[in-house]
Write a protein that holds these residues in place. Structure first.
Motif, short mmCIF file in Angstrom:
data_model
loop_
_atom_site.label_atom_id
_atom_site.label_comp_id
_atom_site.label_asym_id
_atom_site.label_seq_id
_atom_site.Cartn_x
_atom_site.Cartn_y
_atom_site.Cartn_z
N ARG A 36 0.90 -1.06 0.02
CA ARG A 36 0.11 -0.23 0.04
C ARG A 36 0.97 1.12 -0.05
O ARG A 36 0.59 2.34 0.40
CB ARG A 36 -1.03 0.11 1.12
N ASP A 37 1.87 1.28 -0.97
CA ASP A 37 2.76 2.46 -0.92
C ASP A 37 2.32 3.00 -2.23
O ASP A 37 2.58 2.63 -3.40
CB ASP A 37 4.26 1.98 -1.01
N SER A 38 1.76 4.36 -2.12
CA SER A 38 1.24 4.89 -3.18
C SER A 38 2.33 5.00 -4.33
O SER A 38 2.04 5.28 -5.49
CB SER A 38 0.46 6.24 -3.10
N ALA A 39 3.58 5.20 -4.11
CA ALA A 39 4.64 5.57 -5.02
C ALA A 39 5.01 3.87 -5.87
O ALA A 39 5.55 4.22 -7.02
CB ALA A 39 6.02 5.77 -4.32
N GLU A 40 4.47 3.06 -5.47
CA GLU A 40 4.83 1.77 -5.87
C GLU A 40 3.48 1.40 -6.83
O GLU A 40 3.48 1.25 -7.88
CB GLU A 40 4.89 0.75 -5.07
N VAL A 41 2.39 1.39 -6.28
CA VAL A 41 0.95 1.11 -7.04
C VAL A 41 -0.17 1.79 -6.54
O VAL A 41 -0.29 1.96 -5.42
CB VAL A 41 0.58 -0.42 -6.51
N ILE A 42 -0.83 2.54 -7.66
CA ILE A 42 -2.05 3.02 -7.34
C ILE A 42 -3.07 2.32 -8.03
O ILE A 42 -2.92 2.19 -9.12
CB ILE A 42 -2.15 4.64 -7.50
#
Length: 315
Positions: A36-42
């Protein structure tokens, strides 16, 4: 000025995509999604648009991987067809974009991507959750998803027996012929799954076709059909008696009839197991409920596009 988008047709996707390349990328993507890291996956939950006149719906599945520079969406149309209908039950198109400029880089035929990434993720679930020394694979269904699951499961695992069942004898016989007789057709779903170590449900059913009383303790079930909140393939006994894993917790709680209607608790996402934050409870009966995710399409489309570009450059 941006180059015009390339169009990659079905036969080209099939020639470019290989499970040995796809599986490690999907494992990485599942792990990133579950952090749930927005820099990895949205990735928002799939948007569904009803197509009531045609007994179907369109699903829109976007994903953005900022660190990887991947922006993608899939348009997938699902239909409940009458028996014997010549019309397709599923049609899909994947669009790959440049995240900086917003232009379309590629329009890719999506059915092969859908079939292969779904089967590959099921195989990842089996690698993590199936009992040690698994020997018997059962597949319920004989369509494209059933075949893609047969292909990847027999490519990366060494099952001694593969059993197949579908609602019609003709479908089973056709499937067995298509795999060169390497599978055994069964006359009932119960016959196919009794004693099986791994069970794949890849049907178009809206009512349970797999019952917990048939499933041996410690078996692993990969359920890939029933992608609507009022559809299901698995009964309450199986769902409530198994340790349930999903690809997306949010997706399962809003879209999966198997989860919603049974009231079963979701133990973990597959990415949680990959990340080591949740355990793989191999000694128990496990269910992986797959709905498919935009990030799976994104990494698959990126792989196809990169392979296509490399091939075009060489020629």
């Amino acid at each position: 000025m941006a180059d015009p988008p390339v169009i990659i047709w079905e036969h080209e996707v099939g020639s470019l995509l290989r499970y040995r390349d796809l599986i490690p990328r999907l494992e990485d993507a599942l792990g990133k999604f579950s952090r749930r890291d927005s820099a990895e996956v949205i990735q928002p939950v799939r948007t569904a648009v009803p197509l009531q006149k045609h007994s179907g719906f369109m699903g829109l599945m976007p994903a953005y991987m900022e660190n990887d520079g991947v922006l993608c969406t899939k348009f997938a149309c699902f239909y409940k067809r009458e028996k014997g209908s010549p019309l397709p039950a599923v049609q899909a198109t994947v669009v790959l974009l440049d995240p900086e400029y917003g232009n379309i880089k590629a329009v890719i035929h999506g059915e092969v991507i859908t079939d292969m990434r779904t089967a590959a993720v099921s195989a990842i679930s089996a690698k993590l959750l199936m009992p040690p020394g698994a020997e018997v694979l059962a597949i319920l269904g004989t369509g494209k998803q059933a075949l893609s699951h047969y292909n990847v499961f027999t490519e990366i695992f060494s099952f001694k027996e593969v059993r197949v069942w579908s609602r019609t004898k003709e479908s089973v016989e056709r499937f067995v012929r298509s795999v060169g007789g390497a599978a055994r057709g069964c006359s009932s779903a119960e016959e196919a799954v009794r004693g099986a170590d791994v069970i794949v449900t890849a049907t178009g059913s809206t009512e349970p076709v797999l019952y917990g009383q048939w499933v041996k303790t410690g078996a692993h079930v990969a359920a890939v059909g029933a992608c609507r909140p009022d559809w299901r393939e698995l009964d309450d006994v199986l769902m409530k008696g198994a340790v349930v894993y999903v690809d997306s917790r949010e997706g399962a709680l809003s879209e999966s009839g198997d989860v919603i209607l049974s009231g079963a608790e979701v133990f973990a996402e597959l990415g949680d197991v990959i990340n080591g934050t949740k355990s793989a409870q191999r000694e128990k009966t496990t269910v992986f409920k797959s709905l498919g995710m935009g990030v799976e399409d994104a990494v698959s489309a990126k792989l196809v596009f990169d392979q296509w570009t490399a091939k075009a450059t060489k020629s």
